[in-house]
Motif scaffolding. Sequence first.
Motif, PDB file in Angstrom:
ATOM      1  N   ASP B 219       0.836  -1.195   0.000  1.00  0.00           N
ATOM      2  CA  ASP B 219       0.000   0.000   0.000  1.00  0.00           C
ATOM      3  C   ASP B 219       0.875   1.250   0.000  1.00  0.00           C
ATOM      4  O   ASP B 219       2.106   1.165  -0.077  1.00  0.00           O
ATOM      5  N   LYS B 223       3.250  -1.071   3.291  1.00  0.00           N
ATOM      6  CA  LYS B 223       2.864  -2.325   3.969  1.00  0.00           C
ATOM      7  C   LYS B 223       2.406  -3.363   2.943  1.00  0.00           C
ATOM      8  O   LYS B 223       1.698  -3.029   1.984  1.00  0.00           O
ATOM      9  N   VAL B 224       2.793  -4.601   3.195  1.00  0.00           N
ATOM     10  CA  VAL B 224       2.349  -5.701   2.335  1.00  0.00           C
ATOM     11  C   VAL B 224       0.828  -5.731   2.351  1.00  0.00           C
ATOM     12  O   VAL B 224       0.221  -5.764   3.424  1.00  0.00           O
ATOM     13  N   GLU B 225       0.205  -5.708   1.163  1.00  0.00           N
ATOM     14  CA  GLU B 225      -1.262  -5.715   1.184  1.00  0.00           C
ATOM     15  C   GLU B 225      -1.860  -6.935   0.500  1.00  0.00           C
ATOM     16  O   GLU B 225      -3.075  -7.096   0.470  1.00  0.00           O
ATOM     17  N   SER B 226      -1.018  -7.808  -0.025  1.00  0.00           N
ATOM     18  CA  SER B 226      -1.506  -9.073  -0.577  1.00  0.00           C
ATOM     19  C   SER B 226      -0.460 -10.129  -0.281  1.00  0.00           C
ATOM     20  O   SER B 226       0.722  -9.818  -0.168  1.00  0.00           O
ATOM     21  N   PHE B 227      -0.905 -11.374  -0.179  1.00  0.00           N
ATOM     22  CA  PHE B 227       0.057 -12.445   0.066  1.00  0.00           C
ATOM     23  C   PHE B 227       0.029 -13.426  -1.094  1.00  0.00           C
ATOM     24  O   PHE B 227      -0.814 -13.320  -2.001  1.00  0.00           O
ATOM     25  N   ILE B 228       0.947 -14.383  -1.060  1.00  0.00           N
ATOM     26  CA  ILE B 228       1.033 -15.381  -2.122  1.00  0.00           C
ATOM     27  C   ILE B 228      -0.301 -16.125  -2.233  1.00  0.00           C
ATOM     28  O   ILE B 228      -0.832 -16.597  -1.229  1.00  0.00           O
ATOM     29  N   ILE B 248      -3.026 -12.525  -3.532  1.00  0.00           N
ATOM     30  CA  ILE B 248      -4.431 -12.263  -3.216  1.00  0.00           C
ATOM     31  C   ILE B 248      -4.473 -11.361  -1.988  1.00  0.00           C
ATOM     32  O   ILE B 248      -3.670 -11.515  -1.063  1.00  0.00           O
ATOM     33  N   SER B 249      -5.386 -10.403  -2.004  1.00  0.00           N
ATOM     34  CA  SER B 249      -5.493  -9.465  -0.885  1.00  0.00           C
ATOM     35  C   SER B 249      -6.457 -10.019   0.151  1.00  0.00           C
ATOM     36  O   SER B 249      -7.139 -11.017  -0.075  1.00  0.00           O
ATOM     37  N   SER B 250      -6.522  -9.338   1.298  1.00  0.00           N
ATOM     38  CA  SER B 250      -7.376  -9.825   2.390  1.00  0.00           C
ATOM     39  C   SER B 250      -8.846  -9.845   1.987  1.00  0.00           C
ATOM     40  O   SER B 250      -9.622 -10.615   2.536  1.00  0.00           O
ATOM     41  N   ASP B 251      -9.241  -9.006   1.029  1.00  0.00           N
ATOM     42  CA  ASP B 251     -10.645  -9.075   0.606  1.00  0.00           C
ATOM     43  C   ASP B 251     -10.813  -9.726  -0.755  1.00  0.00           C
ATOM     44  O   ASP B 251     -11.837  -9.555  -1.419  1.00  0.00           O
ATOM     45  N   ASN B 269       7.788 -17.152  -1.162  1.00  0.00           N
ATOM     46  CA  ASN B 269       7.450 -16.931   0.258  1.00  0.00           C
ATOM     47  C   ASN B 269       8.548 -17.407   1.207  1.00  0.00           C
ATOM     48  O   ASN B 269       8.255 -17.924   2.292  1.00  0.00           O
ATOM     49  N   ALA B 271      10.921 -17.121   4.044  1.00  0.00           N
ATOM     50  CA  ALA B 271      10.840 -16.251   5.233  1.00  0.00           C
ATOM     51  C   ALA B 271      12.002 -15.263   5.282  1.00  0.00           C
ATOM     52  O   ALA B 271      11.834 -14.096   5.635  1.00  0.00           O
ATOM     53  N   MET B 274      11.614 -11.862   3.246  1.00  0.00           N
ATOM     54  CA  MET B 274      10.631 -10.812   3.541  1.00  0.00           C
ATOM     55  C   MET B 274      11.351  -9.473   3.714  1.00  0.00           C
ATOM     56  O   MET B 274      10.924  -8.456   3.180  1.00  0.00           O
TER      57      MET B 274
END
Lengths: 304, 304
Positions: B219, B223-228, B248-251, B269, B271, B274
Amino acid sequence: MSGLQVLLVAGTHGNEVNAPWLFEEWSKKPWLINTNGLSVCKVIGNPLAYKSCRRYLERDLNRSFLFGSCDAQSNKAYEFERARELLSLFGSSSDQPCQLCIDFHSTTAAMGSCLVVYGRRPADLALASLMQARLGLPVYLHEGDYSQTGFLVEAWPCGVVVEIGPVPQGILNAKIVEQTHIALEACLGEIAKARSRMSNFPKQLVIHRHLGSLDFPRDSEGKVESFIHSSLDGADWHPLCSGAPLFISSDGDVQRFYEDESVVPVFINEAAYMEKNIAMSLTKREVWPFSNKWSLALEDLIQD
Amino acid sequence: MSGLQVLLVAGTHGNEVNAPWLFEEWSKKPWLINTNGLSVCKVIGNPLAYKSCRRYLERDLNRSFLFGSCDAQSNKAYEFERARELLSLFGSSSDQPCQLCIDFHSTTAAMGSCLVVYGRRPADLALASLMQARLGLPVYLHEGDYSQTGFLVEAWPCGVVVEIGPVPQGILNAKIVEQTHIALEACLGEIAKARSRMSNFPKQLVIHRHLGSLDFPRDSEGKVESFIHSSLDGADWHPLCSGAPLFISSDGDVQRFYEDESVVPVFINEAAYMEKNIAMSLTKREVWPFSNKWSLALEDLIQD
């Protein structure tokens, strides 16, 4: 507006990043979580550790709620200070007193989603029963372990830990975020129903009662000399029968489990427990009849 | 006694504990590893970080072999000092000069066992070809990435990294130890055969050439706004075709891969990456005919 407030904690361990990430997203997108009309306070347990993606800075925050201890009262370690701060923000004498606390964790062990309760507080057992009836989660009853005390949720009148795994420390994982989301909404849903006296309490609670923990076999200098046998790796919640392999050394020596009664291992090879000298914990699976005292204790706590 | 010495490094990253544990066991049980008659020097890369189970203390040791840089020459960071120390112990001007270096790592990504080579040094490609022919390991060619330099193995005339996963940081895992053991013995076996001019060099080398890395979507505050996306999680080495989900984002917003040519993702991904803003690296799979220059370079280096 109800006096009931639910404290939701994520990032009590700073390298368990999925729940705090979900909380941050929720702050940006208030529609993300259905709170079922409950008033909630959400907080990152250990923000400095989360920022540096470490479990803690000076000591485990989730072993730092030790207010009976004079040492803990005056100790300047960051996590002791943070424990006092969290209580001053959300404890019974604070401006935002919370009656219930749900603390979201992740594991590197293959625990799936489960609940942890500490001791046998009736309201905790009622809430755990509702969650188990709704989602089928196993419940780990941690008690009688004097080497591990001072858990966060014990500082609130009712509280449970939600553990979700497996996921390495420090990474976001789609399934872990989703399972955290599901557990969070289910928990709030059950609390809301209990507040309205609409709960369907189950007839029984299946618990996995803590018996003790096993350390890794060590050599005379204290070094780990055997690791978890591959047949046990990832086999959390599966009963161990007598003769089952536990550990294997670098040259193939196998150490086995020999007991008359089967036990159920949990937190097998949990990364965070290496420093605590815990290779796994052993539990006994028990079916407890649901007690009305549990539901009364929960309902008393959360009625307006 | 041959002048050939092979440097074996484990624990270059202190929270990748399987290889250093195997090395320590090997010290206690000299029969554990078949060195095929080779003279080897084995060392824990970053002993202080290993002791505290952290990747590093001040900076990544595996980005600290930057001797062209004046800053790195004089910098007092522990890892710069350790890089200089390792070279003073095992470099070409030392008492125990090593011609080859094998550096053992682990990943949280589902990479299985693989090799990493940096750039296109002929002797590295020869050794990687032999290892690939023997064990079928995929080879990741890391090159042209100016944001990441100063890798340990580059400081020796020939060197490759062995990466084994998936395993969370900080835990011993039976399979990872076993695979490390297999890769270690295979590597020494191939070097011994090459020294005796008994190698069966393959006709080709399949490499996965580094194209670049993808960061997580972020964003406006970073900040990370989507994950794998869950369909990509654990799918290292599987070609990504146009239209495949990446994040894919949280929504539920999905970000997809759109390119004409397929690419192969690795270190999905991971670790440890990151903090480097790497969600995955993208590679192109290429089949290179084996070159006699590679085998000559390796044989020149290791002949007595």
